[in-house]
Design a protein around this motif. Structure first.
Motif, PDB file in Angstrom:
ATOM      1  N   LEU A 266      13.883 -11.388 -11.879  1.00  0.00           N
ATOM      2  CA  LEU A 266      13.091 -11.487 -13.113  1.00  0.00           C
ATOM      3  C   LEU A 266      12.603 -12.915 -13.340  1.00  0.00           C
ATOM      4  O   LEU A 266      11.530 -13.138 -13.890  1.00  0.00           O
ATOM      5  CB  LEU A 266      13.957 -11.033 -14.301  1.00  0.00           C
ATOM      6  N   ASP A 269       8.677 -15.621  -9.515  1.00  0.00           N
ATOM      7  CA  ASP A 269       7.320 -15.065  -9.562  1.00  0.00           C
ATOM      8  C   ASP A 269       7.100 -14.154  -8.349  1.00  0.00           C
ATOM      9  O   ASP A 269       7.912 -14.118  -7.419  1.00  0.00           O
ATOM     10  CB  ASP A 269       6.261 -16.164  -9.692  1.00  0.00           C
ATOM     11  N   ASP A 270       5.988 -13.396  -8.401  1.00  0.00           N
ATOM     12  CA  ASP A 270       5.727 -12.425  -7.331  1.00  0.00           C
ATOM     13  C   ASP A 270       5.568 -13.111  -5.979  1.00  0.00           C
ATOM     14  O   ASP A 270       5.973 -12.571  -4.944  1.00  0.00           O
ATOM     15  CB  ASP A 270       4.445 -11.628  -7.647  1.00  0.00           C
ATOM     16  N   HIS A 286      16.668  -1.988  -8.113  1.00  0.00           N
ATOM     17  CA  HIS A 286      15.534  -1.404  -8.798  1.00  0.00           C
ATOM     18  C   HIS A 286      16.051  -0.831 -10.111  1.00  0.00           C
ATOM     19  O   HIS A 286      17.158  -0.303 -10.146  1.00  0.00           O
ATOM     20  CB  HIS A 286      15.081  -0.273  -7.859  1.00  0.00           C
ATOM     21  N   GLU A 288      15.719  -1.273 -14.722  1.00  0.00           N
ATOM     22  CA  GLU A 288      15.522  -2.335 -15.713  1.00  0.00           C
ATOM     23  C   GLU A 288      16.744  -3.176 -16.031  1.00  0.00           C
ATOM     24  O   GLU A 288      16.651  -4.172 -16.738  1.00  0.00           O
ATOM     25  CB  GLU A 288      14.948  -1.727 -16.987  1.00  0.00           C
ATOM     26  N   PRO A 296      13.449  -6.610 -13.262  1.00  0.00           N
ATOM     27  CA  PRO A 296      12.061  -6.172 -13.486  1.00  0.00           C
ATOM     28  C   PRO A 296      11.949  -4.666 -13.744  1.00  0.00           C
ATOM     29  O   PRO A 296      12.722  -3.876 -13.205  1.00  0.00           O
ATOM     30  CB  PRO A 296      11.372  -6.550 -12.174  1.00  0.00           C
ATOM     31  N   GLU A 300       6.565  -2.376 -12.678  1.00  0.00           N
ATOM     32  CA  GLU A 300       6.220  -3.708 -12.135  1.00  0.00           C
ATOM     33  C   GLU A 300       6.567  -3.798 -10.660  1.00  0.00           C
ATOM     34  O   GLU A 300       5.809  -4.337  -9.853  1.00  0.00           O
ATOM     35  CB  GLU A 300       7.023  -4.786 -12.868  1.00  0.00           C
ATOM     36  N   ASP A 301       7.747  -3.270 -10.309  1.00  0.00           N
ATOM     37  CA  ASP A 301       8.141  -3.299  -8.895  1.00  0.00           C
ATOM     38  C   ASP A 301       7.226  -2.431  -8.048  1.00  0.00           C
ATOM     39  O   ASP A 301       6.872  -2.780  -6.928  1.00  0.00           O
ATOM     40  CB  ASP A 301       9.604  -2.856  -8.741  1.00  0.00           C
ATOM     41  N   ARG A 302       6.831  -1.263  -8.622  1.00  0.00           N
ATOM     42  CA  ARG A 302       5.887  -0.403  -7.876  1.00  0.00           C
ATOM     43  C   ARG A 302       4.595  -1.169  -7.620  1.00  0.00           C
ATOM     44  O   ARG A 302       4.036  -1.135  -6.526  1.00  0.00           O
ATOM     45  CB  ARG A 302       5.551   0.855  -8.688  1.00  0.00           C
ATOM     46  N   GLY A 303       4.136  -1.899  -8.651  1.00  0.00           N
ATOM     47  CA  GLY A 303       2.903  -2.673  -8.517  1.00  0.00           C
ATOM     48  C   GLY A 303       3.048  -3.742  -7.445  1.00  0.00           C
ATOM     49  O   GLY A 303       2.135  -3.948  -6.628  1.00  0.00           O
ATOM     50  N   LEU A 304       4.185  -4.396  -7.425  1.00  0.00           N
ATOM     51  CA  LEU A 304       4.405  -5.453  -6.420  1.00  0.00           C
ATOM     52  C   LEU A 304       4.413  -4.834  -5.017  1.00  0.00           C
ATOM     53  O   LEU A 304       3.765  -5.357  -4.095  1.00  0.00           O
ATOM     54  CB  LEU A 304       5.732  -6.176  -6.709  1.00  0.00           C
ATOM     55  N   ARG A 307       0.888  -4.033  -4.007  1.00  0.00           N
ATOM     56  CA  ARG A 307       0.092  -5.215  -3.651  1.00  0.00           C
ATOM     57  C   ARG A 307       0.473  -5.760  -2.287  1.00  0.00           C
ATOM     58  O   ARG A 307      -0.337  -6.374  -1.601  1.00  0.00           O
ATOM     59  CB  ARG A 307       0.270  -6.307  -4.711  1.00  0.00           C
TER      60      ARG A 307
END
Ligand code: SAM
Ligand code: DTB
Ligand code: SF4
Length: 321
Positions: A266, A269-270, A286, A288, A296, A300-304, A307
């Motif tokens: 947390l 940064d990414d 994984h 919260e 995280p 948010e983790d799915r998004g990371l 990406r």
């Protein structure tokens, strides 16, 4: 560096001293020999018994020695544990790790934990427990209940250990790890960075892990979550690039182990997390919440992962760590 290396402090420090790009390149090359570089394993933690712990680990919000606002709770009822496990599975976890703030379990505690292990296994998750020190016969009981992994960290180097914990020794930890191994449970063992230790301590910790009779199947590398009220609340922040270097050295020294980018994401940064994956980390926690501190959020983790083009790993089984 070949896999037959007998690791020493000097060899580990030589890796730490490489130019960053050379170190990361080497770690990524080792990683690709043993793993799909675009897959990361996902575990979820649950604190089944929170707070009031008699041990004095200087980093820990659950120690009864420090005033951190974490209450001493009772062991969680079975159905609540199983609900949490079902939710973790639905959110994509393949392993469920149950943590208890004990010096170690007593036999009555173990009856309850055995039922949790069996129930979580039936849901179709790999099971992991972290219950503290184990007495003779307890690891066998856990194995018989179906436990796949036991987490027990050495936390830091043997030399620095006494600055962090005085209520149990480094040797006590090794003794529990040997009992876990002997019982046929896969070993999850790592440590924490950013507790004021030196690079030499970080190197020694990795040497201690890599030179266990068998290296751990999973190696969690935590970045200290500095919690108000603990003696380490104001520990100086570790350079994120030194954290990444440590992940890379762990990957090179333990080429077949899962290296888990554990607590502390947390506060990262990414880009730092991406560097950790590049350096060979291939597992995360994984969900919260870690045990008592935030982690995280799942989206948010799915998004990371999206990406980075990373896919969650299927259940690997104990042999795969
Ligand atoms: N009581 C058991 C024990 O100590 O073995 C199990 C739970 S304990 C919380 C599990 C591990 O979490 C510790 O060994 C430590 O490595 C990690 N941990 C605890 N507090 C942490 C913190 N504030 N930051 C990073 N890691 C932490
Ligand atoms: C590990 O190495 N890290 C996890 C797990 N094993 C049990 C625990 C991290 C705990 C962070 C502080 C908290 O949430 O209480
Ligand atoms: Fe207790 Fe484990 Fe926290 Fe140490 S790390 S105080 S043993 S819960």
């Amino acid at each position: 560096m070949s896999e037959a290396v007998t690791w020493t402090r000097d060899k580990a420090l030589a890796l730490f001293s490489l130019p960053f790009n050379d170190l990361i390149f080497q770690a990524q090359a080792v990683h690709r020999r043993h793993f799909d570089p675009n897959r990361v394993q996902v575990s979820t933690l649950l604190s089944i018994k929170t707070g009031g712990c008699p041990e004095n680990c200087a980093y820990c919000p659950q120690s009864a020695h420090f005033d951190t606002g974490v209450e001493n709770e009772r062991l969680m009822p079975l159905e609540e544990v199983l609900d949490a496990a079902r939710a973790a599975k639905a959110a994509g976890a393949t392993r469920f790790c149950m943590g208890a703030a004990w010096r170690g379990p007593n036999d009555r505690d173990l009856d309850a934990v055995e039922a949790m292990i069996a129930g979580v296994g039936e849901i179709g998750l790999e099971t992991c427990a972290t219950l503290g020190l184990l007495e003779a016969g307890q690891a066998e009981r856990l194995r018989a209940a179906g436990l796949d992994f036991y987490n027990h960290n050495i936390d830091t180097s043997e030399a620095y250990y006494g600055e962090i914990i005085t209520t149990r020794s480094f040797a006590d930890r090794l003794d529990t790890l040997a009992k876990v191994r002997e019982a046929g449970i896969a070993v999850c063992c790592g440590g924490i960075l950013g507790m004021g230790e030196t690079r030499k301590d970080r190197a020694d910790m990795l040497v201690a892990l890599a030179t266990l009779p068998e290296p751990p199947e999973s190696v969690p590398i935590n970045r200290l979550v500095a919690v108000a009220g603990t003696p380490l609340a104001n520990a100086p922040e570790l350079d994120p690039l030194e954290f990444v270097r440590t992940i890379a050295v762990a990957r090179i020294m333990m080429p077949r182990s899962m290296v888990r980018l554990s607590a502390g994401r947390l506060e990262m940064d990414d880009a730092t997390q991406a560097l950790c994956f590049l350096a060979g980390a291939n597992s995360i926690f994984h969900g919260e919440r870690l045990l008592t501190t935030p982690n995280p959020a799942v989206p948010e983790d799915r998004g990371l992962f999206d990406r980075l083009g990373i896919e969650p790993m299927e259940a690997a089984g104990p042999a795969g760590g």
